[in-house]
Design an enzyme around this catalytic site. Sequence first.
Site: not given
Length: 289
Positions: A123, A177
């Site tokens: 991320e 996500m």
Amino acid sequence: MTSKPVFGFYGGWATYRSGKGRCTVEDLNPDLCTHLIYAFVEPKDDGTLIRKDDNEKNVMDSFNDLRKRNPRLKTLVSFGGANCDKSVYAKVAADSILRKSFAVNVRGFCIRYGFNGADIDWEFPESSYDHCNFVLLLSALASELHSHDLILTTSVGVNKEYDVSGIARHVDYILLMSYDYNGTWDRYTGHNAPLCWGTVETDYQRRLNVKASVRDWIGGGAPKSKLIVGLAAYGRTFTLTSTSTEGTRRPTSGPGRKGPYTDEAGILAYYEVKDMFEQRLWDSEQHVP
């Protein structure tokens, strides 16, 4: 159990919460998913992994023992996560020797602790250089894991410039996500995971929804059979600058107050939302509560 892939993430830190917020491995129902992922294990910038203490090793053993209750279940371990320094993955992915070392260590970790595979949660890659190296990293991991009949997945963000076809070529599943589209970083209200856009949205904001993200990934070359849509079991909260306004795209002065169990401003778990808010409305444009 459904024949389609259904993934669930288990955050190991939930076992340390108190009261209603506590969730142990024993609380999990292994029949609800085809795949369960244990989060997270932290990688280091030399390609090695943070070693687990005996307590967490026991938790992971119990996690993998869920397959005794459901022999069809596959268990994976996720490496990285939101609290992992993004420079770690950037450094490992940029070096062919470190990529190989990391892949070998991930494979060894899965075998040592009894997982069926690994999820890579970087991320997030920032530059085009990172995105190129990310595909190379996944290629190295696929070579190591698939040769030992282990599963490889990756958790990816929305509205990022990924090499979609490159990622899809190496992994078994892509975990999208599709949440955190809006939050207190915006300084205005917005749904955490809207299905569609609303008329109040600007051109850019009309990309911030599940439907647009799925279309982007399919259009970029992700096979539908590999794409897993993420569902948010939590909400984003805000403090309004004026209590006389309500709805989306209203000015905010900061995050909403902390929940008693998650203890983080601007975010509430599902059970906290149920306890703290009596009134519920349905947004018929964006198809979310």
